[in-house]
Scaffold this motif. Structure first.
Motif, PDB file in Angstrom:
ATOM      1  N   SER A  58      52.791  26.186  39.029  1.00 22.24           N
ATOM      2  CA  SER A  58      52.731  26.563  37.620  1.00 22.24           C
ATOM      3  C   SER A  58      52.728  28.078  37.531  1.00 22.24           C
ATOM      4  N   VAL A  59      53.176  28.613  36.396  1.00 17.44           N
ATOM      5  CA  VAL A  59      53.311  30.059  36.238  1.00 17.44           C
ATOM      6  C   VAL A  59      52.661  30.524  34.948  1.00 17.44           C
ATOM      7  N   ILE A  60      51.904  31.612  35.063  1.00 19.02           N
ATOM      8  CA  ILE A  60      51.457  32.365  33.896  1.00 19.02           C
ATOM      9  C   ILE A  60      52.352  33.597  33.844  1.00 19.02           C
ATOM     10  N   ALA A  95      42.195  39.019  33.253  1.00 21.14           N
ATOM     11  CA  ALA A  95      41.638  38.541  31.988  1.00 21.14           C
ATOM     12  C   ALA A  95      42.577  37.533  31.328  1.00 21.14           C
ATOM     13  N   ILE A  96      43.879  37.779  31.422  1.00 22.05           N
ATOM     14  CA  ILE A  96      44.855  36.850  30.854  1.00 22.05           C
ATOM     15  C   ILE A  96      44.784  35.506  31.564  1.00 22.05           C
ATOM     16  N   ALA A  97      44.664  35.533  32.901  1.00 23.02           N
ATOM     17  CA  ALA A  97      44.538  34.276  33.660  1.00 23.02           C
ATOM     18  C   ALA A  97      43.289  33.516  33.244  1.00 23.02           C
ATOM     19  N   ALA A  98      42.181  34.251  33.092  1.00 20.82           N
ATOM     20  CA  ALA A  98      40.934  33.594  32.674  1.00 20.82           C
ATOM     21  C   ALA A  98      41.099  32.956  31.298  1.00 20.82           C
ATOM     22  N   GLY A  99      41.832  33.636  30.422  1.00 21.25           N
ATOM     23  CA  GLY A  99      42.095  33.086  29.100  1.00 21.25           C
ATOM     24  C   GLY A  99      42.931  31.818  29.133  1.00 21.25           C
ATOM     25  N   GLN A 100      43.690  31.647  30.219  1.00 17.20           N
ATOM     26  CA  GLN A 100      44.495  30.433  30.415  1.00 17.20           C
ATOM     27  C   GLN A 100      43.740  29.374  31.219  1.00 17.20           C
ATOM     28  N   GLY A 101      42.465  29.665  31.515  1.00 17.52           N
ATOM     29  CA  GLY A 101      41.633  28.695  32.227  1.00 17.52           C
ATOM     30  C   GLY A 101      41.644  28.828  33.733  1.00 17.52           C
ATOM     31  N   HIS A 102      42.090  29.968  34.261  1.00 17.61           N
ATOM     32  CA  HIS A 102      42.164  30.156  35.712  1.00 17.61           C
ATOM     33  C   HIS A 102      41.401  31.413  36.129  1.00 17.61           C
ATOM     34  N   GLU A 103      40.239  31.231  36.699  1.00 23.35           N
ATOM     35  CA  GLU A 103      39.473  32.380  37.192  1.00 23.35           C
ATOM     36  C   GLU A 103      40.108  32.939  38.462  1.00 23.35           C
ATOM     37  N   LYS A 104      40.746  32.074  39.240  1.00 21.67           N
ATOM     38  CA  LYS A 104      41.419  32.498  40.466  1.00 21.67           C
ATOM     39  C   LYS A 104      42.807  31.858  40.514  1.00 21.67           C
ATOM     40  N   VAL A 105      43.749  32.561  41.167  1.00 26.23           N
ATOM     41  CA  VAL A 105      45.113  32.041  41.276  1.00 26.23           C
ATOM     42  C   VAL A 105      45.611  32.176  42.713  1.00 26.23           C
ATOM     43  N   ASP A 106      46.750  31.554  42.975  1.00 26.25           N
ATOM     44  CA  ASP A 106      47.300  31.513  44.332  1.00 26.25           C
ATOM     45  C   ASP A 106      48.274  32.650  44.629  1.00 26.25           C
ATOM     46  N   GLU A 225      53.327  53.673  32.855  1.00 25.19           N
ATOM     47  CA  GLU A 225      53.666  52.705  33.899  1.00 25.19           C
ATOM     48  C   GLU A 225      52.836  52.850  35.175  1.00 25.19           C
ATOM     49  N   LEU A 226      52.553  54.069  35.600  1.00 28.46           N
ATOM     50  CA  LEU A 226      51.809  54.233  36.852  1.00 28.46           C
ATOM     51  C   LEU A 226      50.339  53.870  36.672  1.00 28.46           C
ATOM     52  N   ASP A 227      49.772  54.193  35.513  1.00 28.39           N
ATOM     53  CA  ASP A 227      48.401  53.768  35.235  1.00 28.39           C
ATOM     54  C   ASP A 227      48.312  52.246  35.193  1.00 28.39           C
ATOM     55  N   GLU A 228      49.307  51.627  34.551  1.00 29.72           N
ATOM     56  CA  GLU A 228      49.319  50.165  34.466  1.00 29.72           C
ATOM     57  C   GLU A 228      49.470  49.530  35.840  1.00 29.72           C
ATOM     58  N   LEU A 229      50.284  50.143  36.697  1.00 24.47           N
ATOM     59  CA  LEU A 229      50.444  49.618  38.054  1.00 24.47           C
ATOM     60  C   LEU A 229      49.114  49.646  38.792  1.00 24.47           C
ATOM     61  N   GLY A 230      48.392  50.758  38.692  1.00 27.93           N
ATOM     62  CA  GLY A 230      47.086  50.834  39.339  1.00 27.93           C
ATOM     63  C   GLY A 230      46.136  49.773  38.823  1.00 27.93           C
ATOM     64  N   ARG A 231      46.110  49.596  37.513  1.00 26.49           N
ATOM     65  CA  ARG A 231      45.245  48.571  36.920  1.00 26.49           C
ATOM     66  C   ARG A 231      45.645  47.171  37.379  1.00 26.49           C
ATOM     67  N   ALA A 232      46.949  46.947  37.509  1.00 19.85           N
ATOM     68  CA  ALA A 232      47.433  45.623  37.919  1.00 19.85           C
ATOM     69  C   ALA A 232      47.064  45.315  39.360  1.00 19.85           C
ATOM     70  N   LEU A 233      47.156  46.306  40.241  1.00 22.75           N
ATOM     71  CA  LEU A 233      46.781  46.081  41.638  1.00 22.75           C
ATOM     72  C   LEU A 233      45.302  45.704  41.742  1.00 22.75           C
ATOM     73  N   ALA A 234      44.454  46.428  41.007  1.00 22.70           N
ATOM     74  CA  ALA A 234      43.027  46.113  41.018  1.00 22.70           C
ATOM     75  C   ALA A 234      42.764  44.731  40.419  1.00 22.70           C
ATOM     76  N   ALA A 235      43.477  44.392  39.345  1.00 22.95           N
ATOM     77  CA  ALA A 235      43.299  43.081  38.714  1.00 22.95           C
ATOM     78  C   ALA A 235      43.754  41.959  39.642  1.00 22.95           C
ATOM     79  N   ALA A 236      44.861  42.185  40.365  1.00 19.03           N
ATOM     80  CA  ALA A 236      45.344  41.177  41.310  1.00 19.03           C
ATOM     81  C   ALA A 236      44.322  40.950  42.420  1.00 19.03           C
ATOM     82  N   GLU A 237      43.716  42.018  42.895  1.00 24.34           N
ATOM     83  CA  GLU A 237      42.681  41.883  43.930  1.00 24.34           C
ATOM     84  C   GLU A 237      41.528  41.016  43.421  1.00 24.34           C
ATOM     85  N   ARG A 238      41.164  41.183  42.151  1.00 24.38           N
ATOM     86  CA  ARG A 238      40.056  40.414  41.591  1.00 24.38           C
ATOM     87  C   ARG A 238      40.402  38.948  41.383  1.00 24.38           C
ATOM     88  N   VAL A 239      41.652  38.651  41.015  1.00 23.55           N
ATOM     89  CA  VAL A 239      41.992  37.297  40.589  1.00 23.55           C
ATOM     90  C   VAL A 239      42.517  36.404  41.710  1.00 23.55           C
TER      91      VAL A 239
END
Length: 344
Positions: A58-60, A95-106, A225-239
Protein backbone atom coordinates in the motif's frame (compact mmCIF):
# COMPACT_ATOMS: atom_id res chain seq x y z
CA UNK A 1 20.67 20.04 -10.84
CA UNK A 2 20.44 21.12 -14.30
CA UNK A 3 17.06 22.75 -14.69
CA UNK A 4 15.20 20.37 -12.52
CA UNK A 5 14.87 16.79 -11.58
CA UNK A 6 14.64 14.07 -14.02
CA UNK A 7 11.21 13.19 -13.61
CA UNK A 8 8.70 11.98 -11.53
CA UNK A 9 7.15 10.81 -14.46
CA UNK A 10 4.57 8.27 -14.43
CA UNK A 11 1.21 7.29 -15.40
CA UNK A 12 -1.29 8.53 -12.91
CA UNK A 13 -4.60 8.79 -14.68
CA UNK A 14 -3.40 6.59 -17.50
CA UNK A 15 -0.92 9.04 -19.01
CA UNK A 16 2.51 7.87 -20.06
CA UNK A 17 4.19 11.21 -20.67
CA UNK A 18 7.40 10.31 -18.82
CA UNK A 19 9.20 7.32 -17.39
CA UNK A 20 10.37 7.64 -13.78
CA UNK A 21 14.14 7.86 -13.38
CA UNK A 22 15.93 4.75 -12.04
CA UNK A 23 12.60 2.98 -11.57
CA UNK A 24 14.00 -0.57 -11.49
CA UNK A 25 16.76 0.45 -9.09
CA UNK A 26 14.33 2.28 -6.81
CA UNK A 27 12.08 -0.76 -6.55
CA UNK A 28 15.07 -3.07 -6.03
CA UNK A 29 16.34 -1.09 -3.04
CA UNK A 30 12.92 -0.20 -1.67
CA UNK A 31 11.93 -3.90 -1.79
CA UNK A 32 8.16 -3.44 -1.37
CA UNK A 33 6.18 -6.54 -0.36
CA UNK A 34 2.52 -7.51 -0.25
CA UNK A 35 0.92 -6.09 2.87
CA UNK A 36 3.66 -3.51 3.44
CA UNK A 37 3.17 0.25 3.64
CA UNK A 38 5.41 2.64 1.72
CA UNK A 39 5.45 6.44 1.67
CA UNK A 40 6.03 8.02 -1.72
CA UNK A 41 6.93 11.49 -0.48
CA UNK A 42 7.03 13.01 -3.98
CA UNK A 43 4.06 11.46 -5.78
CA UNK A 44 4.23 13.56 -8.97
CA UNK A 45 2.65 11.56 -11.79
CA UNK A 46 2.64 8.36 -9.76
CA UNK A 47 5.28 6.31 -11.56
CA UNK A 48 7.02 5.02 -8.45
CA UNK A 49 3.72 4.57 -6.62
CA UNK A 50 2.29 2.41 -9.40
CA UNK A 51 5.31 0.10 -9.33
CA UNK A 52 5.10 -0.18 -5.52
CA UNK A 53 1.38 -0.94 -5.72
CA UNK A 54 2.01 -3.57 -8.39
CA UNK A 55 4.37 -5.29 -5.91
CA UNK A 56 1.42 -5.64 -3.52
CA UNK A 57 2.23 -2.91 -1.00
CA UNK A 58 0.00 0.00 0.00
CA UNK A 59 1.16 3.57 -0.64
CA UNK A 60 0.74 6.88 1.12
CA UNK A 61 1.45 9.38 -1.66
CA UNK A 62 2.35 12.95 -0.70
CA UNK A 63 2.72 15.97 -2.96
CA UNK A 64 2.86 19.73 -2.41
CA UNK A 65 1.27 20.33 -5.78
CA UNK A 66 -2.54 20.16 -5.66
CA UNK A 67 -2.56 19.35 -9.38
CA UNK A 68 -0.63 16.12 -8.71
CA UNK A 69 -3.15 15.08 -6.07
CA UNK A 70 -6.09 15.82 -8.38
CA UNK A 71 -4.50 14.01 -11.34
CA UNK A 72 -3.76 10.97 -9.17
CA UNK A 73 -7.39 10.22 -8.30
CA UNK A 74 -7.74 7.76 -11.20
CA UNK A 75 -4.85 5.76 -9.74
CA UNK A 76 -6.54 5.85 -6.32
CA UNK A 77 -9.66 4.33 -7.86
CA UNK A 78 -7.68 1.75 -9.82
CA UNK A 79 -5.97 0.31 -6.73
CA UNK A 80 -9.13 0.20 -4.63
CA UNK A 81 -8.04 1.36 -1.21
CA UNK A 82 -4.28 0.71 -1.34
CA UNK A 83 -3.29 4.22 -2.45
CA UNK A 84 -3.98 7.23 -0.22
CA UNK A 85 -3.02 10.66 -1.55
CA UNK A 86 -2.33 13.60 0.74
CA UNK A 87 -1.69 17.22 -0.22
CA UNK A 88 1.25 18.26 1.96
CA UNK A 89 5.00 18.59 2.39
CA UNK A 90 7.24 15.54 2.61
CA UNK A 91 9.00 17.15 5.58
CA UNK A 92 5.82 16.21 7.48
CA UNK A 93 5.72 12.62 6.21
CA UNK A 94 5.79 11.01 9.67
CA UNK A 95 2.84 13.13 10.85
CA UNK A 96 1.00 12.45 7.59
CA UNK A 97 1.54 8.69 8.02
CA UNK A 98 0.22 8.88 11.58
CA UNK A 99 -2.83 10.72 10.27
CA UNK A 100 -3.41 7.77 7.92
CA UNK A 101 -3.20 5.35 10.86
CA UNK A 102 0.44 4.27 10.48
CA UNK A 103 2.91 5.13 13.23
CA UNK A 104 5.58 3.10 11.43
CA UNK A 105 6.04 2.14 7.77
CA UNK A 106 8.15 -0.26 5.71
CA UNK A 107 9.63 2.17 3.23
CA UNK A 108 10.06 5.79 2.17
CA UNK A 109 11.01 6.94 -1.32
CA UNK A 110 11.84 10.54 -2.28
CA UNK A 111 12.50 11.89 -5.78
CA UNK A 112 13.89 15.34 -5.04
CA UNK A 113 13.19 18.44 -7.10
CA UNK A 114 10.67 19.69 -9.59
CA UNK A 115 8.68 17.19 -11.62
CA UNK A 116 8.56 16.86 -15.38
CA UNK A 117 4.88 17.74 -15.20
CA UNK A 118 5.75 21.09 -13.60
CA UNK A 119 8.67 21.78 -15.94
CA UNK A 120 6.54 21.15 -19.00
CA UNK A 121 3.68 23.47 -18.00
CA UNK A 122 4.52 27.03 -19.08
CA UNK A 123 1.97 28.59 -16.75
CA UNK A 124 3.82 27.23 -13.71
CA UNK A 125 6.88 29.33 -14.58
CA UNK A 126 9.54 26.75 -13.64
CA UNK A 127 11.42 26.73 -16.93
CA UNK A 128 12.60 29.37 -19.40
CA UNK A 129 12.08 26.86 -22.22
CA UNK A 130 8.50 28.13 -22.32
CA UNK A 131 7.54 31.73 -21.66
CA UNK A 132 5.22 31.97 -18.69
CA UNK A 133 4.57 33.84 -15.46
CA UNK A 134 7.61 33.96 -13.17
CA UNK A 135 6.04 31.74 -10.50
CA UNK A 136 7.86 28.46 -9.60
CA UNK A 137 5.69 27.62 -6.56
CA UNK A 138 5.12 23.88 -6.21
CA UNK A 139 2.32 24.40 -3.70
CA UNK A 140 0.84 27.33 -5.65
CA UNK A 141 0.88 29.47 -2.50
CA UNK A 142 3.28 31.83 -0.76
CA UNK A 143 5.85 34.21 -2.33
CA UNK A 144 6.58 33.52 -6.01
CA UNK A 145 9.85 33.85 -7.89
CA UNK A 146 8.59 37.21 -9.19
CA UNK A 147 8.11 38.39 -5.61
CA UNK A 148 11.67 37.40 -4.79
CA UNK A 149 13.41 39.01 -7.77
CA UNK A 150 11.32 42.19 -7.61
CA UNK A 151 11.58 42.91 -3.89
CA UNK A 152 14.70 41.42 -2.28
CA UNK A 153 17.93 43.29 -1.57
CA UNK A 154 20.68 42.81 -4.14
CA UNK A 155 23.04 41.19 -1.64
CA UNK A 156 20.39 38.69 -0.57
CA UNK A 157 19.57 37.85 -4.18
CA UNK A 158 23.27 37.41 -4.89
CA UNK A 159 23.68 34.96 -2.00
CA UNK A 160 20.68 32.92 -3.12
CA UNK A 161 21.89 32.73 -6.71
CA UNK A 162 25.47 31.98 -5.65
CA UNK A 163 24.72 29.31 -3.05
CA UNK A 164 21.74 27.56 -4.63
CA UNK A 165 22.66 28.08 -8.27
CA UNK A 166 26.44 27.95 -7.93
CA UNK A 167 26.48 30.86 -10.38
CA UNK A 168 29.90 32.54 -10.49
CA UNK A 169 28.43 35.84 -11.69
CA UNK A 170 25.70 35.93 -9.05
CA UNK A 171 26.56 39.42 -7.81
CA UNK A 172 26.41 40.85 -11.33
CA UNK A 173 23.09 39.11 -12.03
CA UNK A 174 21.59 40.36 -8.76
CA UNK A 175 22.83 43.89 -9.38
CA UNK A 176 21.35 43.95 -12.89
CA UNK A 177 18.01 42.65 -11.63
CA UNK A 178 17.71 45.28 -8.90
CA UNK A 179 18.71 48.08 -11.28
CA UNK A 180 16.40 47.07 -14.13
CA UNK A 181 13.34 46.24 -12.01
CA UNK A 182 13.01 49.93 -11.06
CA UNK A 183 11.73 50.70 -14.56
CA UNK A 184 9.75 47.48 -15.00
CA UNK A 185 9.31 44.51 -12.68
CA UNK A 186 10.19 41.02 -13.90
CA UNK A 187 6.96 39.09 -14.39
CA UNK A 188 7.77 36.60 -17.18
CA UNK A 189 10.30 33.77 -17.39
CA UNK A 190 11.53 34.99 -20.77
CA UNK A 191 12.27 38.46 -19.38
CA UNK A 192 14.44 37.16 -16.57
CA UNK A 193 16.16 34.59 -18.79
CA UNK A 194 17.01 37.35 -21.25
CA UNK A 195 18.58 39.52 -18.56
CA UNK A 196 20.69 36.67 -17.19
CA UNK A 197 21.87 35.73 -20.67
CA UNK A 198 22.88 39.34 -21.26
CA UNK A 199 24.84 39.52 -17.98
CA UNK A 200 26.42 36.07 -17.95
CA UNK A 201 26.96 35.79 -21.69
CA UNK A 202 26.59 32.72 -23.84
CA UNK A 203 29.30 30.79 -25.63
CA UNK A 204 28.52 28.29 -28.40
CA UNK A 205 30.34 25.63 -26.34
CA UNK A 206 28.25 26.16 -23.18
CA UNK A 207 26.37 22.91 -22.39
CA UNK A 208 23.53 24.72 -20.62
CA UNK A 209 21.66 28.00 -21.06
CA UNK A 210 23.24 30.83 -19.02
CA UNK A 211 20.00 31.33 -17.06
CA UNK A 212 19.88 27.70 -15.84
CA UNK A 213 21.72 28.27 -12.56
CA UNK A 214 19.74 31.39 -11.66
CA UNK A 215 16.41 29.67 -12.33
CA UNK A 216 17.53 26.66 -10.31
CA UNK A 217 18.46 28.88 -7.38
CA UNK A 218 15.16 30.76 -7.40
CA UNK A 219 13.13 27.56 -7.61
CA UNK A 220 14.98 25.95 -4.72
CA UNK A 221 14.64 29.12 -2.63
CA UNK A 222 10.96 29.72 -3.37
CA UNK A 223 10.09 26.15 -2.40
CA UNK A 224 12.59 25.85 0.49
CA UNK A 225 13.67 22.58 -1.08
CA UNK A 226 16.86 21.95 0.90
CA UNK A 227 15.20 22.70 4.24
CA UNK A 228 12.36 20.37 3.29
CA UNK A 229 14.83 17.65 2.31
CA UNK A 230 16.48 17.87 5.72
CA UNK A 231 13.12 17.70 7.46
CA UNK A 232 12.10 14.72 5.31
CA UNK A 233 15.25 12.75 6.12
CA UNK A 234 14.67 13.26 9.85
CA UNK A 235 10.97 12.36 9.48
CA UNK A 236 11.85 9.19 7.54
CA UNK A 237 14.23 8.15 10.32
CA UNK A 238 11.41 8.56 12.84
CA UNK A 239 8.73 6.73 10.86
CA UNK A 240 10.61 3.73 9.44
CA UNK A 241 10.37 0.35 11.14
CA UNK A 242 13.58 -1.57 11.93
CA UNK A 243 14.51 -3.04 8.56
CA UNK A 244 12.55 -0.34 6.73
CA UNK A 245 14.09 1.10 3.56
CA UNK A 246 14.85 4.73 2.70
CA UNK A 247 15.54 5.43 -0.99
CA UNK A 248 16.36 8.91 -2.29
CA UNK A 249 16.90 10.01 -5.89
CA UNK A 250 18.51 13.45 -6.21
CA UNK A 251 19.53 15.50 -9.21
CA UNK A 252 22.18 17.98 -8.19
CA UNK A 253 25.17 18.26 -5.89
CA UNK A 254 23.47 20.35 -3.20
CA UNK A 255 20.76 17.74 -2.62
CA UNK A 256 23.06 14.77 -2.99
CA UNK A 257 25.55 16.22 -0.51
CA UNK A 258 22.85 16.49 2.16
CA UNK A 259 21.63 12.93 1.55
CA UNK A 260 25.18 11.56 1.48
CA UNK A 261 26.15 13.29 4.73
CA UNK A 262 22.96 12.21 6.47
CA UNK A 263 23.35 8.53 5.59
CA UNK A 264 27.08 8.55 6.32
CA UNK A 265 26.64 10.14 9.74
CA UNK A 266 23.63 7.99 10.63
CA UNK A 267 25.44 4.76 9.67
CA UNK A 268 28.67 5.61 11.52
CA UNK A 269 29.57 3.72 14.71
CA UNK A 270 32.57 5.69 15.89
CA UNK A 271 34.78 8.46 14.64
CA UNK A 272 38.48 7.90 14.00
CA UNK A 273 40.94 8.90 16.73
CA UNK A 274 44.61 9.81 16.86
CA UNK A 275 47.35 10.04 19.44
CA UNK A 276 46.25 13.64 20.04
CA UNK A 277 42.49 13.05 19.98
CA UNK A 278 40.95 9.94 21.56
CA UNK A 279 38.40 7.99 19.56
CA UNK A 280 34.93 9.47 19.95
CA UNK A 281 32.12 6.97 20.45
CA UNK A 282 28.94 8.02 18.68
CA UNK A 283 25.33 7.12 19.21
CA UNK A 284 24.23 3.76 17.81
CA UNK A 285 23.74 3.94 14.03
CA UNK A 286 20.16 4.47 12.92
CA UNK A 287 20.82 3.22 9.37
CA UNK A 288 23.04 0.78 7.58
CA UNK A 289 24.02 1.66 4.03
CA UNK A 290 22.12 -0.43 1.48
CA UNK A 291 24.71 0.42 -1.16
CA UNK A 292 28.18 1.94 -1.15
CA UNK A 293 28.24 5.24 -2.98
CA UNK A 294 25.43 6.09 -5.37
CA UNK A 295 23.61 4.33 -8.20
CA UNK A 296 23.46 6.28 -11.48
CA UNK A 297 21.46 5.75 -14.65
CA UNK A 298 22.94 3.60 -17.40
CA UNK A 299 23.52 4.56 -21.02
CA UNK A 300 20.22 3.09 -22.20
CA UNK A 301 18.18 5.10 -19.72
CA UNK A 302 20.05 8.37 -20.29
CA UNK A 303 19.62 7.97 -24.06
CA UNK A 304 15.87 7.56 -23.54
CA UNK A 305 15.61 10.25 -20.85
CA UNK A 306 18.38 12.90 -20.85
CA UNK A 307 17.15 14.23 -17.50
CA UNK A 308 18.39 10.99 -15.91
CA UNK A 309 22.03 11.92 -16.51
CA UNK A 310 22.36 13.82 -13.26
CA UNK A 311 20.35 11.38 -11.11
CA UNK A 312 21.94 9.69 -8.09
CA UNK A 313 20.25 7.09 -5.93
CA UNK A 314 21.28 6.48 -2.33
CA UNK A 315 19.61 4.10 0.12
CA UNK A 316 19.70 3.07 3.76
CA UNK A 317 18.12 0.39 5.93
CA UNK A 318 16.72 1.41 9.33
CA UNK A 319 18.20 -0.16 12.45
CA UNK A 320 16.53 -0.55 15.85
CA UNK A 321 18.38 2.46 17.33
CA UNK A 322 16.23 5.44 18.36
CA UNK A 323 15.97 8.39 15.99
CA UNK A 324 18.26 11.36 16.66
CA UNK A 325 17.78 15.12 16.41
CA UNK A 326 18.61 16.49 12.97
CA UNK A 327 21.44 19.00 12.66
CA UNK A 328 20.76 20.98 9.48
CA UNK A 329 24.12 22.77 9.53
CA UNK A 330 26.08 19.53 9.94
CA UNK A 331 24.08 17.97 7.10
CA UNK A 332 25.03 20.80 4.78
CA UNK A 333 21.70 22.63 4.58
CA UNK A 334 22.81 26.20 3.82
CA UNK A 335 21.65 29.20 5.85
CA UNK A 336 19.86 31.59 3.48
CA UNK A 337 18.37 35.09 3.73
CA UNK A 338 14.77 35.31 4.82
CA UNK A 339 12.34 36.62 2.26
CA UNK A 340 11.92 40.34 2.85
CA UNK A 341 11.20 43.41 0.77
CA UNK A 342 14.15 45.66 -0.04
CA UNK A 343 14.30 49.04 1.69
CA UNK A 344 13.30 51.91 -0.58
Amino acid sequence: MTTGDGSKGGIAGGSDRHVPVLLAEVIEHLAPVAGGVVIDGTFGLGGYSRAILDAGASVIGIDRDPNAIADGQALVAEYQGRLHLVHGRFGDLDAIAAGQGHEKVDGVVLDIGVSSMQLDEAERGFSFRFDGPLDMRMSQEGPSAADVVNTMEARDLARIISVLGEERRAAAVARAITQDRVAKPYLRTSELAGLVERVVGKKPTDPIHPATRTFQALRIYVNQELDELGRALAAAERVLKPGGRLVIVSFHSLEDRIVKRFLAERSEVRAGGSRHMPERVLAAPTFTLAIKGAVVAGDTETARNPRARSAKLRAGIRTEAPARPFDAEAAGVPALPEFKVARS
